[in-house]
Structure formats: structure tokens, C-alpha cells
Design an enzyme around this catalytic site. Structure first.
Site, PDB file in Angstrom:
ATOM      1  N   GLU A  76       0.464  -1.241  -0.108  1.00  0.00           N
ATOM      2  CA  GLU A  76       0.226   0.034  -0.255  1.00  0.00           C
ATOM      3  C   GLU A  76       0.693   1.370   0.063  1.00  0.00           C
ATOM      4  O   GLU A  76       0.710   1.766  -0.731  1.00  0.00           O
ATOM      5  CB  GLU A  76      -0.815  -0.126   1.663  1.00  0.00           C
ATOM      6  CG  GLU A  76      -2.182  -1.331   1.428  1.00  0.00           C
ATOM      7  CD  GLU A  76      -3.028  -1.309   2.217  1.00  0.00           C
ATOM      8  OE1 GLU A  76      -2.592  -1.516   3.275  1.00  0.00           O
ATOM      9  OE2 GLU A  76      -4.264  -1.503   2.271  1.00  0.00           O
ATOM     10  N   GLU A  86      -3.774  -9.711   3.605  1.00  0.00           N
ATOM     11  CA  GLU A  86      -4.753  -9.743   4.909  1.00  0.00           C
ATOM     12  C   GLU A  86      -5.750 -10.709   5.084  1.00  0.00           C
ATOM     13  O   GLU A  86      -6.159 -10.961   6.360  1.00  0.00           O
ATOM     14  CB  GLU A  86      -5.227  -8.138   4.823  1.00  0.00           C
ATOM     15  CG  GLU A  86      -3.899  -7.142   5.037  1.00  0.00           C
ATOM     16  CD  GLU A  86      -3.565  -6.651   3.614  1.00  0.00           C
ATOM     17  OE1 GLU A  86      -3.188  -7.398   2.870  1.00  0.00           O
ATOM     18  OE2 GLU A  86      -2.798  -5.446   3.350  1.00  0.00           O
TER      19      GLU A  86
END
Ligand code: T1G
Length: 707
Positions: free
Chosen positions: A109, A129
Site C-alpha cells: 500500500e 490480509e
């Protein structure tokens, strides 16, 4: 500047390096250090551009998962990376992320908020995740579709699977692959961009890959359909799809807000707590307190196995898969040929599925040397006995090995229920004897129970763990009690399923309750797969160790007497069609009813809830006894055994974690009720009682042990 993040310059370029070993997780002070460095570079007129790079073996591998535990426990506010991401993206000077190792989660990210990304050829990127029961929480679901397109973004966020550098380049996640020195390559790339006068592209402002509504609708619908099959019971994969969908329908900032809502819903869920427990428990199992730091593993260059049956053949494949030459001994040519044929068939199946090349298969087969003699065993670093469960035979084999094996070789038995100390005592080197309990199919199941005998040395133990890692298995140290850890608990678990069908639950109702709970298979279907005949023999063996007078299951023995062994005979608890599909069998239901009537068992309606409680709490109660008796080091180890060897749902955390989730006192109270109702099998474990009475948890018990 924290020393977790250092700032240097190379001429007119700033280099920001993260140094937070082992994986450059975004622990406290790391995001702040990066933000401060970005600010410093932008304030320095001599700097024209910035490279962000990871020190050590990887770029940022994600948020610090340990910190989530504190957030969920309310011990700290959950920080947000969004300000840092905007600082990167709005930097007036171009920022290049230089990726190596694993740019995962928050690491990817952050890289996507940079203007450019270059990667070492061996790098991988990913948003794993979902494996933790959460979703990307720092605009990953918003930027990834803007770089890689909607379909790729959905695939990556829902599967959590890593993407290799070349694929990331093709998808548009990475701008260039670097051969040679990564930093030098990144600096050169940045100089080219600056020289070309390129305007640094802001990912959040890129919309060309967000597709059109109709195409996207089909992508999201297909992803939801697929997740219903592959992610049964899980929330995060669906939340990930919702978040990526928001990226296609909302302006960037609102999309980020939607992602945040979904992220927080997942973060505080029982599933996320369980999966984060599993993440650490799976790494904790290899930490054995009290081992001598001098104990070094034996290098495994040559292996040897006695027994080419289902287990021996599967174990041989593990060595071949790890590139280790292995002798595979049988007593007759016919048995040897049969064993090799099974191995070849297994590999051929993998090749057919496209998961292995033909050449690789041949290379692996070439590493397996069938033999009818012990010739060459004197060169083996590890010898594994994998013959059938007969103590006399095992003793003969270990006596032979004792005379032949070189000093320091690991002498292992794959026994699943016999006494390892008794086997070790037949040798002059009990310190080198250990149990390596593989789970069938041995070339597939990740679990390896490493059975520590009384005399087993530290070197032998560390060597066994090194062997587990070499085979890509999860090694768990267990004590030498009957059934070790997994099977000792499984005996109680299976017994309850047998009793439940006698007391009124239909066979398929027991299995459905357990699969709905999250088990990979129902217990009676497992019995049919493993073989009811095997179960009968094991129970007969167990009966020798059990207190007399206890209620014993009745129906399985009757199925055995009828020759209904399960899948192998086409019928057991179920009957099976030509595709081995299990079909409830009225004959079995009638047999059960008749057996219960003859035994005077009052049959009744039994709820799915009771089925789960009777089976799973039997596991928990036995697990508590095992912990108390010292046959497992941690409750987390027992969880890892059940996730990797018995199909327990990872998003439940494992039986002992599940007890904490339900509440240890609630489990204990129910066990006491079962004890009153069903007798001695339900004698509450003293540790379970103690934890219930003191408001303790198994997790706290583990923590106290490691402090
Ligand atoms: N946080 C804390 N500790 C971590 C960690 C992490 N993210 N990753 C690894 N460790 C520890 C691990 O416990 C072990 O500790 C040591 O590092 C070596 O790990 C904001 C919300 C990177 C591929 O899920 O996949 O970012 O046992 O044995 O085999 O939106 O670690 O030595 O004490 O696994 O070489 C997303 C998880 C987080 C990556 C390296 N990131 N890690 O594998 O070493 S959520 C992940 C891995 C997030 C954002 C979201 C692997 C690895 P110890 P290891 P490895």
C-alpha cells in the site's frame, strides 16, 4: 529520525531506508520516520527525487500484526497510514519504491502511494490480509485496481496470494524490474524520470483501469460466487470484494472511507483474532524452551526409509520434493514395486493438474532408490521406520539400524501409537531416536508431530525441526503419551460422534453439524475414509490403556463385522457411488436403531449445537489434560496440530483458542453437565477447572509459560 528509518542522499537524490528487522513491519515509529524523511527531502532544495527502500531481506512486509492485538484489546488506538500515504503521493518530488523480498499488506500500500515502483526480480507483492481475517486497511483496495485493474485487484485481495515481480510488472503494479543492485537501479530509474521531466503520477488520480460498470458487475458476481465455495464461513474475502467494488463506484476519498469501515468490521471479529493467533502460533511451535543453544541440526544429505507402504512412500516423496536422495527399503520386490507405482501415480496426478513439470517429476523419482537390503543405510543422515504398527517388528528394525547407522544419524519411527521410549531402549543410542509422526497422505499433510522420547537429545530435536522445515511441514513437539497429542484427542472426539449416533443423531446430521462448524470433513466421513477396520484395531489397542467399565461404542464394531469398512469397501457409515460420493444408508440407520434398542439407549432429538459441543469440548477437555501432563508445550501448539492435521477451521483458531472464544467457564460448565449425564469419559480436566474458576484462558496460560 528514528534509527528504524535512515535518511541518506546520493547526489541530488534522497534515499530513505527502513531498518526494522526481521521484516521491516510498520511498527510504531516506522511510518513516522518515513513521513519525516519525505518532509525533509521536500524541504531540501538540493534534492530532486526520493528512493524508498527496505534494509535487510525485504521491503516492508506489512503492518505490525502484534500491534493489532493491542488495538483489538483496546490497549491502544489504531493508527492510520492514510496521512503517510498522502504525504508520499503529494510529495512535490518524485518518490520511487524499490521492492525486494515481500512487499506485502501495508508495504504494498505504501509502494502504491509512491509515484513509481521498481522491483528486484525475486521480489513478490501481495495483499495477504484476508489470511489474517482482515482486508487491506490503507487504501490497498482503492489503489490496486487503479494500477492493476479490477479483476487482478479482486483476485489479489480475495486470495491473499503473493504475486511475483514479473507478473506484477505485467499487471502494472511495478514499473520496472531491476537486475543487479536494486538501489543503483532505482536511482538510475529515478534520474531518467527526472531527466524526462515526467510529472510524478498520483495513483489515486488514475482511473483508466477502473473498467466499466457492466464488466465490473460480472467480475464482482463471479468473485462472490467463487468465494462462497473457497471461503466457506469467512467474512474477510467478501469484505475485500465490497471494498474493491467501492473503488469502482465512489470517489477515492469515499472509497477509502468505505474500505476503513469494512476493515474495522473485520479487525474486531472473532475470525481475525483467531487467524492472528494462528499466524503467531504457527511460528511459536518451533521455539522449544530449554534446548541447549549449542545444539545444532544434523545436515540432511541422504535419507533412508524402511517400509514402502502408504506412509513410507509418502515420506519418500517429501525427501524427493526437498531434493534429498532417499533409499526406500521393502522386504519383497512385489511390495517395493507397489510402493514405487503409488509414488509414480501420485506424481503423475500432480503433473496432470499442472502443478509439476514432467522433467521435475523424473528428477524427483530419480532421487528415490528402491532397495531390498540395508546397503547404503550406513550413509544416511536420517532413517525413518514406517512399517505397520507392530512393536516386535519395530524393535527388530531398530536393533538392525543401531548396528548399521553412522554416528549422529537420526533414527526415527513414524509410529502413530506405540511407545517411542520402548523402541529407543532397543538401541545403544536412544538420544538419537525420535518419533516423526506423519499424517496421511504424508506427501500432502503439513503436520509433523515430532515425538520427544525421554532420552531424545537436543541435537536430535533441532534436527527434526530442521527436517520439518526442509519438507515445508509444520513440526510440533509432542510428548510420548498414547496417541501423542493429535490422536489422543481424536480418540475422544471420535468416541463422542459414535455415541451421538447411538443416542439419536443421524449419521449425516453429526457430519453436517461439524462441517457447518467449520471442520473440513464430518467425523463419520473421516472414519469411512481412514477405514472403520483401522478404527476397530486402534480402539482394541486403546482399550488396554483405558479404565475398565467405561461405555464403549457399539455400532462401528457391527459395521466392521458386516465388512463395511468405509470407502475402501464401498460402504461404511455411508454407502458410496462410483465417484466415492457419500450417500446416507437406511440400512445403517436401522442397524443403529436396533443396536441402541438392544443396549437400552433412550434415543432422542439431538441439536447441532449439542453435536458440536460434545465433539469439540471432548477435544478441549483432553487437550487440557495433555497440557497439564506436559505432553504439549502450549495450547497454541495443540491448535496448530488440529489446524494442520485434522482439518479444524483456522478461522476458529483451533480447539484451545475456541475454548477461549466460547469462554473457558462456559466450556467447563458444559463438560460438567456431560460428566453428570454421560459418566467418566467426561471427567473434567483439572487445568480446565482451574482456568474456569480463576477466569483464566488458555492463551494467558501459554503467555505465562513463556514469560
Ligand atoms: N508483523 C509482525 N511480525 C511479523 C510480521 C508482521 N507483519 N511478519 C512476520 N513477522 C515476524 C514473524 O512472526 C517471525 O517472528 C519473523 O517475523 C519472521 O517471519 C495495513 C492491515 C514476510 C513472507 O500478513 O507473510 O499490513 O517468530 O517466520 O518465512 O492494510 O513473515 O522470528 O519471532 O514468517 O521469511 C500484512 C505476514 C499485515 C505478512 C516472511 N502482512 N508475514 O516469511 O519469515 S496486515 C502480512 C509473512 C497489513 C495493511 C494491513 C512472512 C514473510 P519470530 P517468518 P519468512
Amino acid at each position: 529520525m528514528s534509527d528504524l528509518v535512515t535518511y541518506t542522499s546520493d547526489g541530488e537524490l534522497a534515499v530513505i531506508t527502513i531498518n526494522n528487522p526481521p521484516v521491516n513491519a510498520l511498527s510504531p515509529a516506522v511510518p513516522e520516520g518515513i513521513a519525516a524523511s519525505i518532509e525533509r527531502a521536500n524541504a531540501d532544495p538540493s534534492i530532486n527525487g526520493i528512493v524508498l527502500i527496505g534494509g535487510g531481506r525485504t521491503f516492508i512486509a506489512g503492518a505490525d500484526i502484534k500491534e493489532f492485538g493491542k488495538v483489538v484489546a483496546g490497549e491502544k488506538e489504531e493508527g492510520s497510514l492514510l496521512p503517510l500515504l498522502l504525504a508520499l503521493e503529494d510529495s512535490a518530488k518524485p518518490v520511487v519504491a524499490a521492492l525486494h523480498g515481500s512487499a506485502f499488506g501495508g508495504g504494498l500500500e505504501i509502494a502504491m502511494a509512491c509515484h513509481y515502483r521498481v522491483a528486484d526480480k525475486g521480489a513478490q507483492v501481495g495483499q495477504p490480509e484476508v489470511k489474517l481475517g482482515i482486508i487491506p486497511g490503507a487504501a490497498g483496495t482503492q489503489r490496486l485496481p487503479r494500477l492493476a485493474g479490477v479483476e487482478k485487484a479482486v483476485e489479489m485481495c480475495v486470495s491473499g496470494a503473493p504475486v511475483k515481480a514479473a507478473e506484477a510488472l505485467a499487471a502494472g503494479i511495478v514499473d520496472q524490474l531491476i537486475t543487479g543492485d536494486l538501489l543503483a537501479g532505482a536511482l538510475a530509474f529515478l534520474r531518467e524520470k527526472i531527466a524526462a521531466g515526467a510529472t510524478p503520477p498520483k495513483t489515486r488520480e488514475r482511473h483508466d483501469k477502473l473498467g466499466d460498470e457492466a464488466t465490473n458487475a460480472a467480475i464482482f458476481a463471479a468473485a462472490r460466487e467463487k468465494a462462497k465455495k473457497t471461503a466457506r464461513g469467512l467474512h474477510a474475502p467478501f469484505a475485500a470484494i465490497d471494498a474493491v467494488e467501492a473503488a469502482t463506484k465512489l470517489p477515492f476519498d469515499e472509497g477509502c472511507q468505505r474500505e476503513r469501515e469494512l476493515f474495522r468490521q473485520c479487525l474486531f471479529s472473532d475470525q481475525a483474532k483467531a487467524l492472528m493467533h494462528v499466524f503467531f502460533a504457527e511460528r511459536e511451535v518451533a521455539k522449544i524452551p530449554g534446548l541447549s543453544p549449542e545444539a545444532k541440526p544434523v545436515a540432511i544429505q541422504q535419507a533412508a526409509i524402511i517400509g514402502a507402504g502408504t506412509m513410507g512412500g509418502g515420506i519418500a516423496m517429501n525427501f524427493a520434493n526437498a531434493g534429498v536422495p532417499v533409499l526406500l527399503k521393502e522386504t519383497t520386490q512385489e511390495a517395493l514395486d507397489r510402493g514405487l507405482a503409488t509414488i509414480t501415480k501420485n506424481y503423475a496426478n500432480t503433473v496432470k493438474k499442472g502443478r509439476l513439470g514432467e522433467e521435475a517429476m523424473q528428477q524427483r523419482l530419480a532421487l528415490i532408490t528402491p532397495t531390498l537390503s540395508y546397503d547404503g543405510f550406513e550413509n544416511a543422515d536420517v532413517i525413518i521406520e514406517a512399517v505397520f504398527e507392530n512393536m516386535a517388528l519395530k524393535k527388530d528394525i531398530f536393533t538392525e539400524l543401531d548396528n548399521r547407522a553412522k554416528a549422529g544419524a537420526l533414527l526415527a519411527s513414524n509410529t502413530s501409537s506405540l511407545n517411542l521410549d520402548e523402541i529407543a531402549a532397543t538401541t545403544s543410542r536412544p538420544a538419537s531416536v525420535i518419533g516423526l509422526h506423519f499424517f496421511s497422505p504424508a506427501n500432502v499433510m503439513r503436520l509433523l508431530e515430532i515425538v520427544r522420547g525421554k532420552a531424545t537429545s537436543d541435537e536430535t530435536i533441532v534436527s527434526a525441526f530442521a527436517l520439518a522445515k526442509l519438507m515445508k511441514k509444520v513440526g510440533v513437539l509432542v510428548g510420548n503419551c498414547h496417541g501423542f497429542v493429535g490422536n489422543r484427542m481424536f480418540f475422544q472426539y471420535m468416541r463422542e460422534a459414535y455415541f451421538l449416533v447411538e443416542e439419536g443423531a443421524a449419521v449425516e446430521a453429526v457430519d453436517k453439524a461439524l462441517t457447518n462448524f467449520g471442520m473440513a470433513m464430518g467425523l463419520l466421513a473421516v472414519d469411512d475414509m481412514a477405514g472403520i477396520d483401522v478404527g476397530v484395531k486402534v480402539r482394541q489397542e486403546n482399550a488396554k490403556n483405558e479404565p475398565a467399565g467405561r461405555r464403549q461404542p457399539l455400532v462401528a464394531d457391527k459395521l466392521y463385522a458386516l465388512g463395511r469398512y468405509g470407502q475402501k469397501t464401498g460402504a461404511g457409515w455411508y454407502k458410496y457411488d462410483e465417484n466415492r460420493r457419500a450417500i446416507p444408508d437406511a440400512e445403517v440407520a436401522a442397524l443403529i436403531e436396533q443396536t441402541a434398542t438392544e443396549a437400552g439407549i433412550q434415543r432422542r432429538e439431538i441439536s447441532a449445537e449439542e453435536i458440536v459441543e460434545r465433539c469439540v469440548y471432548a477435544l478441549i477437555n483432553e487437550g487440557a489434560k495433555i497440557l497439564e501432563e506436559g505432553f504439549a508445550l502450549r495450547a497454541g501448539d495443540i491448535d496448530i496440530v488440529y489446524l494442520n492435521g485434522y482439518g479444524f477451521a483456522a478461522w476458529r483458531g483451533g480447539p484451545m483458542w475456541y475454548a477461549d472464544t466460547v469462554g473457558v467457564k462456559n466450556v467447563y460448565d458444559r463438560v460438567c453437565e456431560f460428566h453428570a449425564e454421560h459418566g467418566a469419559w467426561w471427567e473434567p480436566a483439572p487445568l480446565l477447572k482451574r482456568l474456569a474458576e480463576t477466569g483464566g484462558t488458555f492463551a494467558a496460560w501459554d503467555k505465562a509459560k513463556t514469560e
